[in-house]
Scaffold this active site. Structure first.
Site, PDB file in Angstrom:
ATOM      1  N   GLY A   1       4.525   1.831  -6.089  1.00  0.00           N
ATOM      2  CA  GLY A   1       5.448   0.900  -6.721  1.00  0.00           C
ATOM      3  C   GLY A   1       4.811  -0.429  -7.076  1.00  0.00           C
TER       4      GLY A   1
ATOM      5  N   ASP B   1      -3.157   2.299   6.625  1.00  0.00           N
ATOM      6  CA  ASP B   1      -3.709   1.816   5.349  1.00  0.00           C
ATOM      7  C   ASP B   1      -4.031   0.329   5.428  1.00  0.00           C
ATOM      8  OD1 ASP B   1      -4.607   2.118   2.753  1.00  0.00           O
ATOM      9  OD2 ASP B   1      -2.654   1.759   1.843  1.00  0.00           O
TER      10      ASP B   1
END
Length: 341
Positions: free
Chosen positions: A68, A194
């Site tokens: 996104g 991450d």
């Protein structure tokens, strides 16, 4: 006999009534608790986000990720500046990422984690699914932007933004403290999966905040007692260059480590970037005696930091440095460096 039966039936009736009243009280308490929790969050709609971002104008686009885009917005009510992460639901894995981030963020609070203010889940004006997370806006952007400042034409512009050694060390400690909280102080240990400079955001006081929990995983209870020398069989997650040792590179994280060991490290790649930038700054100084002494003391601190990075990068998860020890050792380095200066 009839009297006994009547008494038993009467007692059972009283018990049933009391049980019913007790359950009703419990339900009422839960509703009040849920209402109280919801009052803590901003109430935002798709329409309010549309207005806040000028219809998600490209001029308000401040970042893009795998699932996104992130926009800067200003809410009409109160003029609060916010960051809105709008999920691209066409992308495979976007729904899962949204769910994972909601699950990870709903019960965690720490000064070094990006604060979620609200969530918007519904439909846009075309009837398409719309999902967004609303965060506290971080004035100074991401650590990536400070480590690799770019000019208007995409060229590196060293004069645009720069971090001194103390700021770099403070941010590294901020990241370590966030990970310590996630691994040791949450009801269920959370693995970020991450961690990288673009997912470390800086507020107006240059305090580091870890964000983007789209790939986050909850560590199963069974993993806490399993061998720390085993590596994950769940597959590689995260960004190339920032994935676990023993899979792609030496420098990064492992998902299967027990909570008492370092699941993710204060990224040695990130620290290397700090070292390179600091040494580049030092090399531009005049080589007088004071600068030579400063360089020597700074190099000692940098070596100590790299030693922590190496200890965190052992091939076997069970041999890696515990995150609590990382925080303690980096704090000692900061204390020593502050005394020296």
């Amino acid at each position: 006999m009839k009297l006994i039966i009547s008494l038993v039936c009467g007692i059972l009736g009283v018990i049933l009534v009391l049980t019913f009243l007790y359950l009703q009280c419990l339900r009422k308490g839960k509703k009040e608790s849920a209402s109280s929790d919801s009052d803590k969050f901003l109430k935002v709609s798709y329409q309010s986000l549309l207005k806040a971002t000028d219809a998600f104008s490209s001029t308000n686009l401040i970042g893009m990720g795998s699932f996104g885009s992130v926009y800067k917005g200003v809410l009409e009510d109160g003029g609060t500046t916010i960051a809105i992460k709008v999920f691209n639901l066409v992308r495979r894995g976007a729904y899962k990422s949204f769910t994972a981030e909601c699950e990870a963020l709903k019960n965690i609070r720490h000064r070094n984690l990006v604060k979620v203010l609200s969530v918007c889940s519904g439909s846009d004006y075309s009837g398409n699914d719309f999902k967004a997370l609303i965060y506290e806006f971080m004035v100074n952007g991401s650590l990536e932007e400070w480590l690799h400042p770019a000019g208007t034409n995409g060229e590196i512009n060293d004069g645009q933004r720069s971090l001194n050694f103390c700021q770099r060390l403070n941010i590294a400690i901020d990241v370590a403290m966030a990970l310590e909280y996630l691994h040791h102080h949450c009801e269920t240990p959370i693995v970020h999966c991450d961690l990288k400079p673009s997912n470390v955001l800086l507020d107006d006081d240059m305090i580091g905040h870890v964000g983007d929990f789209g790939l986050a995983k909850f560590l199963p209870i069974t993993s806490q007692t399993s061998s720390g020398n085993q590596s994950s069989s769940l597959g590689i997650k995260g960004t190339i260059g920032y994935t676990p040792p023993g899979t792609l590179t030496l420098h990064n994280f492992v998902e299967a480590a027990v909570p008492e060991q370092l699941v993710e490290i204060v990224d040695p790649v990130l620290v290397q970037e700090m070292v390179q930038a600091e040494m580049s700054t030092i090399n531009h100084h005049h080589h007088n005696e004071d600068n030579a002494r400063l360089r020597m003391k700074t190099e000692e601190c940098l070596i100590s930091i790299l030693e922590i990075g190496l200890a965190c990068s052992a091939e076997l998860p069970g041999e890696r440095l515990d995150i609590s020890d990382v925080v303690a050792q980096k704090s000692q380095i900061r204390k020593k460096h502050t005394v020296q200066h």
